[in-house]
Write an enzyme that holds these catalytic residues in place. Structure first.
Site, PDB file in Angstrom:
ATOM      1  N   SER A   1       0.911  -1.208   0.054  1.00  0.00           N
ATOM      2  CA  SER A   1      -0.068   0.069   0.046  1.00  0.00           C
ATOM      3  C   SER A   1       0.913   1.297  -0.138  1.00  0.00           C
ATOM      4  CB  SER A   1      -1.018  -0.013   1.303  1.00  0.00           C
ATOM      5  OG  SER A   1      -2.207   0.864   1.158  1.00  0.00           O
TER       6      SER A   1
ATOM      7  N   ASP B   1      -8.728  -3.805  -6.887  1.00  0.00           N
ATOM      8  CA  ASP B   1      -8.171  -3.509  -5.625  1.00  0.00           C
ATOM      9  C   ASP B   1      -8.898  -1.796  -5.511  1.00  0.00           C
ATOM     10  OD1 ASP B   1      -6.933  -2.349  -3.448  1.00  0.00           O
ATOM     11  OD2 ASP B   1      -5.117  -2.670  -3.961  1.00  0.00           O
TER      12      ASP B   1
ATOM     13  N   HIS C   1      -6.729  -6.200  -0.807  1.00  0.00           N
ATOM     14  CA  HIS C   1      -5.700  -5.271  -0.798  1.00  0.00           C
ATOM     15  C   HIS C   1      -4.384  -5.876  -0.068  1.00  0.00           C
ATOM     16  CE1 HIS C   1      -3.691  -1.227  -0.421  1.00  0.00           C
ATOM     17  NE2 HIS C   1      -3.796  -1.284   0.679  1.00  0.00           N
TER      18      HIS C   1
END
Length: 533
Positions: A230, A453, A482
């Site tokens: 991320s 995502d 994710h």
């Protein structure tokens, strides 16, 4: 963003600081900046000092077999001999064996779970999970809390009890009165961040990347092996841009779009649009299992039942603590991870049958987590507000989010409110790094991405792949979880292991079929990736 936040704004009257090094290999590069020289000084000092490993502090809540230590880094890299802050670090040494087979040890694998504002101190525990055991045999698993997080010179912008107070409202189409209320809250929060944190301007992605190089040196690694998820992909990409010669292997799992024009305002708009698609995926799954949940045979019927619960909670919060704001936050997690789907569907179904207990259990604030949650949000806000220009006129936010909410109401305005303090930020803003590495200056890297995502939309992986010469993109098709490395998809994990253990990569692209959808039960597999980007 909430889960993967990104934004770029119309500049307004913003002060910009030029602290960005020229990409490696660029023609006519300027002399090293004070921050670049300061990073070299700090890394040399850390290499000489190393890390003194010992028992982890009780506050870390980690098992006794893990070892912990600290690394000192400058608060301001332009003043490497000035005030220092300590970053907490955790480690589990490589086991050396996997399935009774010895594996050569390959040094440290450093992990960052994203946020900004998430701690990676738990990461060494991942070596106990089956999906990570082969990697844990070859690598020391190293986690750490970035600057501002946990006990690493922690930031705080308001009383944690105030931050987690409940119940709260959440409006998909906010009225003028509610907008005025949220604007006032954003201004107070921004002022609180400035008042409580004298060194606030130094909490940036650039300094996170510099800290990572100091950590590399303290670990005694000539070159870094790193995995970021991320937001961790963004500052990993910044690291690769600033220190390409220091990269051994690097994995970007669920990539933030690194284009300067996206950081961070526009990435948040893209994220809100992507959450709408993933929210539709969840509702389609619930409708498919109507015989179990009885929430509707179509996604629209499921949505009507959700909105019915939301309206009831606006008038009578469940357990006195779960209002529309808490409901929204709980069901946002279904946009991040599909293994939340069964429990969230069960809670909604039970509530409509008169049993609010599952919903309260899943959505009510946990008082013991208040300090950690407020800290994480403070770091998130500081890093993203400092990183780039933002719109300073609420009319811009109002125009963009009103238009987007017409087609993507699920997360749009809640995402906007989370980031609105950046409109009223007093610290100087930076220009985002123009991420990229000249051909031949950076070792081959691996990008992992799920096609659906929501937190870090797939376009970000494509952009990062375009910018990093020699990178390889592995896509999990028709899936939206994710953070996919070390998860349930064996195909993805095969590429991850081949790269980290052997340095082996496909030519340019590869694809994996989606992992299996969750079964309609109430079980939820524990997640370790962050709740923001």
């Amino acid at each position: 963003m909430r889960a993967a936040a990104a934004r770029y704004g119309t500049a307004g009257s913003l002060v910009l600081t030029a602290l960005v090094a020229a990409p490696a290999g660029s023609a006519g590069a300027a002399p090293p900046s004070p921050e670049t020289r300061g990073t070299t000084v700090a890394a040399q000092r850390a290499e000489a000092a190393g890390i003194r490993w010992g028992a982890c502090a009780k506050a870390e809540d980690l098992p006794s077999f893990l070892r912990c230590g600290t690394v000192s880094v400058p608060l301001d890299y332009a003043r490497p001999y000035g005030p220092q802050i300590r970053l907490t670090v955790s480690r589990a040494k490589a086991t050396g064996t996997s399935a009774k087979r010895p594996l050569a040890r390959q040094g440290a694998l450093v992990f960052n779970p994203g946020g900004p504002g998430a701690s990676g101190m738990y990461f060494p525990l991942m070596g106990l999970m089956p999906e990570w055991k082969r990697l844990a045999a070859a690598y020391d698993f190293v986690g750490y809390a970035p600057r501002g997080v946990g006990r690493s010179a922690p930031l705080s912008c308001q009383d944690p009890k105030e931050f987690t107070k409940a119940p709260t409202q959440s409006q998909s189409y906010p009225d003028p009165s509610y907008k005025r209320e949220r604007i006032a809250q954003a201004k107070v929060y921004a002022r609180g961040c400035a008042a409580r944190n004298p060194g606030l301007r130094h909490y940036t992605t650039l300094n996170n990347a510099r800290d990572l190089d100091v950590l590399r040196a303290a670990l005694g690694q000539r070159k870094l092996t790193f995995m970021g998820a991320s937001y961790g992909t963004y500052f990993g990409a910044v690291y690769a841009t600033l220190f390409p010669a220091h990269v051994r292997r690097m994995v970007f799992d669920s990539a933030v779009n690194p284009a300067p024009s996206q950081i961070w305002y526009r990435n948040n708009l893209d994220q809100s649009a992507a959450f709408e698609r993933r929210w539709a995926d969840f509702r389609a799954w619930v409708a498919k299992h109507d015989r179990t949940y009885h929430l509707g045979k179509t996604p629209d019927e499921v949505l009507r039942n959700y909105e019915k619960v939301r309206a009831e909670l606006a008038h009578k919060p469940a357990g006195g603590k779960v209002g529309p704001g808490q409901l929204q936050a709980a069901y946002l997690m279904a946009g991040y991870y599909d293994d939340y789907w069964p429990a969230r569907a069960k809670a909604l179904s039970a509530y409509l049958k008169g049993d609010a207990r599952p919903l309260i259990q899943q959505a009510a604030p946990e008082p013991r987590a208040a300090v950690e949650e407020e800290n994480g949000n403070a770091v998130y806000t500081a890093v993203e507000c400092n990183d780039a220009p933002w719109p300073t006129d609420f009319a811009t936010w109002d125009r963009d989010n009103t238009a987007l909410a017409r087609v993507a109401p699920f997360e749009t305005w809640d995402n906007a409110w989370m980031n609105l303090p950046c409109a009223y930020w007093s610290a100087p803003r930076q220009r985002p790094v123009d991420v990229g590495a000249a051909k031949g200056t950076l070792a081959p890297t691996l990008i992992l991405a799920a096609e659906r995502d929501a937190a870090t939309p797939y376009g970000g992986a494509l952009e990062l792949h375009r910018r990093l010469s020699g990178s390889v993109l592995v896509t999990e098709r028709d899936a939206g979880t994710h953070g996919i490395g070390g998860g349930p998809n064996r195909c993805v994990n095969g590429y991850l292991e081949a790269y980290l253990l052997e340095g082996r990569l496909p030519v340019r692209h590869a694809a994996c079929a989606p992992h299996k959808e969750p079964e309609p039960t109430s079980g939820v597999r524990a997640r370790v990736l962050p709740r923001k980007r």
